[in-house]
Each structure stands twice: as C-alpha cells, then as structure tokens.
Design a protein around this motif. Structure first.
Motif, PDB file in Angstrom:
ATOM      1  N   ASP A   1      -2.922  -6.391 -37.426  1.00  0.00           N
ATOM      2  CA  ASP A   1      -2.815  -6.004 -38.828  1.00  0.00           C
ATOM      3  C   ASP A   1      -4.143  -5.945 -39.743  1.00  0.00           C
ATOM      4  OD1 ASP A   1      -0.035  -5.853 -38.584  1.00  0.00           O
ATOM      5  OD2 ASP A   1       0.560  -7.674 -39.230  1.00  0.00           O
ATOM      6  N   ALA A   2      -4.976  -7.174 -39.325  1.00  0.00           N
ATOM      7  CA  ALA A   2      -6.317  -7.077 -39.873  1.00  0.00           C
ATOM      8  C   ALA A   2      -6.964  -6.069 -39.823  1.00  0.00           C
ATOM      9  CB  ALA A   2      -6.922  -8.468 -39.638  1.00  0.00           C
ATOM     10  N   LEU A   3      -7.110  -5.375 -38.513  1.00  0.00           N
ATOM     11  CA  LEU A   3      -7.821  -4.364 -38.006  1.00  0.00           C
ATOM     12  C   LEU A   3      -7.278  -3.054 -38.776  1.00  0.00           C
ATOM     13  CD1 LEU A   3      -8.160  -4.968 -34.236  1.00  0.00           C
ATOM     14  CD2 LEU A   3      -9.847  -4.881 -35.938  1.00  0.00           C
ATOM     15  N   VAL A   4      -5.777  -2.716 -38.745  1.00  0.00           N
ATOM     16  CA  VAL A   4      -5.297  -1.694 -39.406  1.00  0.00           C
ATOM     17  C   VAL A   4      -5.570  -1.465 -40.796  1.00  0.00           C
ATOM     18  CG1 VAL A   4      -2.971  -0.605 -39.990  1.00  0.00           C
ATOM     19  CG2 VAL A   4      -3.631  -1.514 -37.787  1.00  0.00           C
ATOM     20  N   LYS A   5      -5.634  -2.883 -41.525  1.00  0.00           N
ATOM     21  CA  LYS A   5      -5.745  -3.006 -42.950  1.00  0.00           C
ATOM     22  C   LYS A   5      -7.308  -2.457 -43.195  1.00  0.00           C
ATOM     23  CE  LYS A   5      -5.754  -6.436 -46.800  1.00  0.00           C
ATOM     24  NZ  LYS A   5      -5.365  -7.802 -47.247  1.00  0.00           N
ATOM     25  N   LYS A   6      -8.319  -2.580 -42.567  1.00  0.00           N
ATOM     26  CA  LYS A   6      -9.465  -2.271 -42.570  1.00  0.00           C
ATOM     27  C   LYS A   6      -9.799  -0.881 -42.151  1.00  0.00           C
ATOM     28  CE  LYS A   6     -11.550  -6.111 -44.220  1.00  0.00           C
ATOM     29  NZ  LYS A   6     -12.340  -6.088 -45.466  1.00  0.00           N
TER      30      LYS A   6
ATOM     31  N   TYR B   1     -10.502 -16.813 -32.484  1.00  0.00           N
ATOM     32  CA  TYR B   1      -9.227 -17.268 -32.801  1.00  0.00           C
ATOM     33  C   TYR B   1      -9.127 -17.719 -34.293  1.00  0.00           C
ATOM     34  CZ  TYR B   1      -4.612 -19.488 -32.241  1.00  0.00           C
ATOM     35  OH  TYR B   1      -3.244 -19.605 -32.296  1.00  0.00           O
ATOM     36  N   HIS B   2      -9.876 -18.472 -34.889  1.00  0.00           N
ATOM     37  CA  HIS B   2      -9.628 -18.926 -36.050  1.00  0.00           C
ATOM     38  C   HIS B   2     -10.513 -17.862 -37.077  1.00  0.00           C
ATOM     39  CE1 HIS B   2      -8.984 -22.993 -33.819  1.00  0.00           C
ATOM     40  NE2 HIS B   2      -7.961 -22.931 -34.764  1.00  0.00           N
ATOM     41  N   ARG B   3     -11.704 -17.371 -36.652  1.00  0.00           N
ATOM     42  CA  ARG B   3     -12.342 -16.774 -37.634  1.00  0.00           C
ATOM     43  C   ARG B   3     -12.211 -15.071 -37.416  1.00  0.00           C
ATOM     44  NH1 ARG B   3     -17.996 -19.998 -37.573  1.00  0.00           N
ATOM     45  NH2 ARG B   3     -18.283 -18.621 -39.443  1.00  0.00           N
ATOM     46  N   TYR B   4     -11.107 -14.531 -36.766  1.00  0.00           N
ATOM     47  CA  TYR B   4     -11.085 -13.122 -36.677  1.00  0.00           C
ATOM     48  C   TYR B   4     -11.139 -12.413 -37.745  1.00  0.00           C
ATOM     49  CZ  TYR B   4      -6.152 -13.658 -38.151  1.00  0.00           C
ATOM     50  OH  TYR B   4      -4.993 -13.936 -39.114  1.00  0.00           O
ATOM     51  N   GLU B   5     -10.783 -13.046 -38.927  1.00  0.00           N
ATOM     52  CA  GLU B   5     -10.837 -11.993 -40.248  1.00  0.00           C
ATOM     53  C   GLU B   5     -12.266 -11.864 -40.677  1.00  0.00           C
ATOM     54  OE1 GLU B   5      -7.135 -12.917 -42.937  1.00  0.00           O
ATOM     55  OE2 GLU B   5      -8.014 -14.738 -42.453  1.00  0.00           O
TER      56      GLU B   5
ATOM     57  N   ALA C   1       5.988  -3.682 -26.686  1.00  0.00           N
ATOM     58  CA  ALA C   1       7.257  -3.881 -27.462  1.00  0.00           C
ATOM     59  C   ALA C   1       6.808  -4.714 -28.792  1.00  0.00           C
ATOM     60  CB  ALA C   1       8.178  -4.794 -26.725  1.00  0.00           C
ATOM     61  N   ASN C   2       5.788  -5.381 -28.978  1.00  0.00           N
ATOM     62  CA  ASN C   2       5.391  -6.283 -29.963  1.00  0.00           C
ATOM     63  C   ASN C   2       4.348  -5.608 -30.744  1.00  0.00           C
ATOM     64  OD1 ASN C   2       6.924  -8.820 -30.149  1.00  0.00           O
ATOM     65  ND2 ASN C   2       6.725  -8.646 -28.103  1.00  0.00           N
ATOM     66  N   PHE C   3       3.322  -4.795 -29.956  1.00  0.00           N
ATOM     67  CA  PHE C   3       2.377  -4.439 -30.663  1.00  0.00           C
ATOM     68  C   PHE C   3       2.119  -3.054 -30.482  1.00  0.00           C
ATOM     69  CE2 PHE C   3       0.841  -8.342 -28.275  1.00  0.00           C
ATOM     70  CZ  PHE C   3       1.145  -9.225 -29.391  1.00  0.00           C
ATOM     71  N   GLY C   4       2.847  -2.162 -30.002  1.00  0.00           N
ATOM     72  CA  GLY C   4       2.763  -0.942 -29.715  1.00  0.00           C
ATOM     73  C   GLY C   4       2.928   0.095 -30.941  1.00  0.00           C
TER      74      GLY C   4
ATOM     75  N   ASN D   1      -0.499 -10.226 -33.617  1.00  0.00           N
ATOM     76  CA  ASN D   1       0.031  -9.550 -34.629  1.00  0.00           C
ATOM     77  C   ASN D   1      -1.098  -9.646 -35.963  1.00  0.00           C
ATOM     78  OD1 ASN D   1       2.264  -7.922 -33.938  1.00  0.00           O
ATOM     79  ND2 ASN D   1       3.718  -9.815 -33.847  1.00  0.00           N
ATOM     80  N   LYS D   2      -1.424 -10.864 -36.192  1.00  0.00           N
ATOM     81  CA  LYS D   2      -2.180 -10.919 -37.270  1.00  0.00           C
ATOM     82  C   LYS D   2      -3.477 -10.368 -37.174  1.00  0.00           C
ATOM     83  CE  LYS D   2      -1.783 -15.405 -37.463  1.00  0.00           C
ATOM     84  NZ  LYS D   2      -2.338 -16.790 -38.068  1.00  0.00           N
ATOM     85  N   LEU D   3      -4.014 -10.105 -35.886  1.00  0.00           N
ATOM     86  CA  LEU D   3      -5.382  -9.555 -35.594  1.00  0.00           C
ATOM     87  C   LEU D   3      -5.370  -7.961 -35.662  1.00  0.00           C
ATOM     88  CD1 LEU D   3      -8.129  -9.816 -34.297  1.00  0.00           C
ATOM     89  CD2 LEU D   3      -7.033  -9.428 -32.076  1.00  0.00           C
TER      90      LEU D   3
END
Length: 402
Positions: free
Chosen positions: A124-129, A75-79, A171-174, A120-122
């Motif tokens: 987004d971080a995946l997509v960025k990589k 939860y805190h170290r997902y990045e 609706a939020n992540f699709g 959403n942050k999780l």
C-alpha cells in the motif's frame, strides 16, 4: 566487424554522463532487495525461522559472523525506505516476500496474518507513492522446518507447498501486485546451497547429484505456481509472472573451436539449465551428455506443466568472463567440472576483460549485457525480458537496478 564497431561505440558512449533522456519514456527504473538481507525483525510478527537464520549462526559460514536478525530494519522502517526510493525518482521496487512470514513452518496449514498485514502495508505504501511493486516469492530463504523435516528442495513434496504459498500471496496481494517473480536465481540455490555449500543450507556432501535434483524441483515448483496464477488469478487481476535467472556472459578466450564450444557450454549450464525445459521441454543436450543419469528426467506431465511457463524472463547480470576449454577443469565443484571449461582473467594479449571493480569477482564489461540479451532473444524466440538486477561495485556500494 560491424559488431566490433558497435561495441566500441557503446564503450565510448559509456564514458559520458547518462540521463533519463537517453532512455525511452516508458523505461522503468527500479531498485531491488531481498527479505532476509533487509527486513530484520527475525523473531517478530509471527515469522518462522529460515535456512539463512540457521546457516548464519554456524561458525565460519559468515566471515564477520553477522546475520539478518536486524539487517537494515526494513520491517520497521519500510515507510522511510519507500520515501527514499520515491525521492530518488525510481519507478519500481522489487522486493521478496519471506515464505516463513506467511507460513512459519512452510506448510500451507496455518497462515500467519501478521505477515499478511505487514506486506499489505508495504505494498500500500508503494502504491501510494506511485511505485510499482515487483514481488519475488522466493529469494533463497526457505522455511527451516521444510529443510529439517523433508530435506527442503531435495523433496518433491516442496512443489505443492510452494504452489500453496504462492497462491496465498496471489490471493492477498495480487489486486495491487501486477508483476510476480516465482524464484530468484535458482542456479545459486542449487549450486552454492547444495553443491559448494557456501549458501544456505550449506550442503556439499553429494555435490554430484543434489544440485540437479534441487534445480529440477525448483523448475517444477515455479511451473506449478505459474499454473495456479494463470488458472485462478491472472484474468481478473491482470498481472504477469516470470522467473529470474542469472547469467555471466561467456566470451570465448580465443577463436579456436574448442574455446567457442566451451563458452557455449557455459551458457547452456547457466541459462539453458532453466530456460530450455520451459521453452523446449528438456535440459540442454550438452548437459545430458556431460551429466548422464545425474540429471533427472521430466515426465510428459512435467513437460506440459513447464511449457512456456513464463510471461517474461528476468535477467540478473553483473559481469563477463573469458572462457576456455579445459579437459581437466581446475574448478572444485562438480557443476563446473562437468562444463570442461576454465574462467580466465586475462585475454590472449594479456588484457583484462574489463576494469576490475571493488568486488573480487566483478569486472566492468558493459557490452556483456547486450550479448546476453541478444542471446536470449535469439535462442528463445524473443521473449519479454526484464533486467531485474545489474550493477557495479564501487568502494562499498553495489547498485542494483531493475
């Protein structure tokens, strides 16, 4: 004979080093996790309690008394974790969403925006990589309130609550998640959670009926979520949705007809229990024969809802076993007794089916997964299949690949 030669060639090829060049260029390599096992932060971010929070605190349930309050602190170290996934060269990350992070009580009445923000942050971080997100909506961690207030998967009400939760995720992540899995290994929840009692919620008092009711409601909840996705989100989001089943290959102990039939029953009780209703409108005939009225009936409306309610089949496969007929099954669980079979560690010649791995239940049998895949292809008319989990335990490690 040809099949035996092919399997022997495969065994020999397994002994050499494999590399990406041995796979098609579009082959997707990934890693898989589940929320309760890795996230931690059990009391943070507005998350409600799950049945595993409760189960893990019952003395004697977990051998070492541990729980998921912190886990690996994903939860805190997902990045950091996503950086590691990228550095290892994986293409995909299959994670599960914690239902109680989205709706703390499980009911679709008050959404927890902190949970939405976290995922959403999780994502987004995946997509960025450049890592494809594969999202599982349910990996065993039912909101505790649903269990305490209505019996969890024992109640038909859960079908609508699951569909509401699923829609919130779509609706939020699709817009970024294009690969959805409704439920992971529903058999394990039904049998180990409500039959044997070794998984949350730890029920075993009515093991001759509850697992089949739980499975029935899981199937309908899955289909309800798929219906929502297809009607309201698929066309403009461009994703796909499926169900993950788990199956050990059942290899007949001998060429005797009774052993071959026992192995076939074993597969019907594993795969057929969940896939036959989707592809053929009812549970396997042998399950109806062995279980009678303990197996719930589908209405015409249910059958239509379930019909072809997968864009792909997710398969979790770890090992293969010899299966022999047993008029009086040595198994304790009603689910296994009804199959009239026994699992045998050694073949007729005294050989084990494969090398014993570090986990006591796991044998290394590379040819087993090919047989399972071919079985699904032949029985269910060649559906798209993703291997969503497989691996081997060596020492303390269990490698999970999708």
């Amino acid at each position: 004979m040809a099949e035996e030669e092919e399997l022997e060639a495969e065994r020999n090829s397994d002994r050499r080093h494999l590399s990406r060049s041995d796979f098609p260029p579009n082959f997707v390599f990934g890693v898989a996790t589940s929320a309760y096992q890795i996230e931690g932060a059990s009391g943070e971010g507005g998350r409600g309690a799950s049945i595993w929070d409760d189960f893990s605190r019952v003395e004697g349930r977990i051998v070492d008394g541990s729980n998921g309050d912190v886990a690996v602190d994903h939860y805190h170290r997902y990045e950091e974790d996503i950086d590691l996934i990228a550095k290892l060269g994986f293409d995909a990350y299959r994670f599960s969403i914690s239902w109680s992070r989205i709706y703390p009580d499980g009911l679709g009445t008050q959404i927890n925006m902190e949970g939405i923000t976290y995922y959403n942050k999780l994502i987004d971080a995946l997509v960025k990589k450049g890592i494809q997100p594969y999202a599982t909506l349910y990996h065993w961690d039912l909101p505790l309130h649903l269990h305490n207030s209505m019996g969890g998967w024992l109640s038909k009400q859960i079908i609508n609550w699951f569909a509401t939760y699923a829609e919130t995720c779509f609706a939020n992540f699709g817009d970024r998640v294009k690969n959805w899995i409704t439920i992971n290994e529903p058999l394990q929840t039904a049998v180990n959670g409500y039959g044997i009692g070794i998984f949350a919620p730890g029920r075993c008092e009515h093991s001759n009926t509850e697992p089949y009711l739980v499975a029935h409601h899981q199937l309908l909840a899955h289909a309800a979520a798929v219906s929502v996705y297809r009607k309201k989100y698929r066309d403009h989001q461009g994703g796909q949705i499926g169900l993950v089943v788990d199956c050990e290959w059942a290899e007949a102990y001998s060429q005797k007809t009774e052993d071959k039939e026992a192995a076939a029953r074993r597969l019907d009780f594993q795969l057929g229990w969940y896939l036959d209703p989707i592809y053929y409108g009812d549970y396997p005939k042998v399950m109806r024969e062995k279980l009678g009225d303990r197996l719930p009936e589908f209405s015409e409306e249910d059958i239509e809802l379930l019909r072809n309610s997968v864009d792909f089949v997710g398969l979790n496969h770890y090992t293969t076993r010899f299966i022999a007929h047993a008029s009086e099954s040595p198994e304790e669980s009603d689910f296994y007794k009804a199959q009239q079979m026994k699992r045998i560690e050694k073949g007729e010649g005294g050989e084990t089916i494969g090398e014993k791995a570090a986990s006591e239940w796991l044998y290394v049998v590379p040819w087993g997964i090919r047989k399972v895949l071919n079985y699904i292809v032949q029985r269910y008319n060649n559906p798209p299949i993703y291997v969503t989990e497989n691996g081997i335990a060596k020492g303390w490690e269990l490698l999970l690949l999708i």
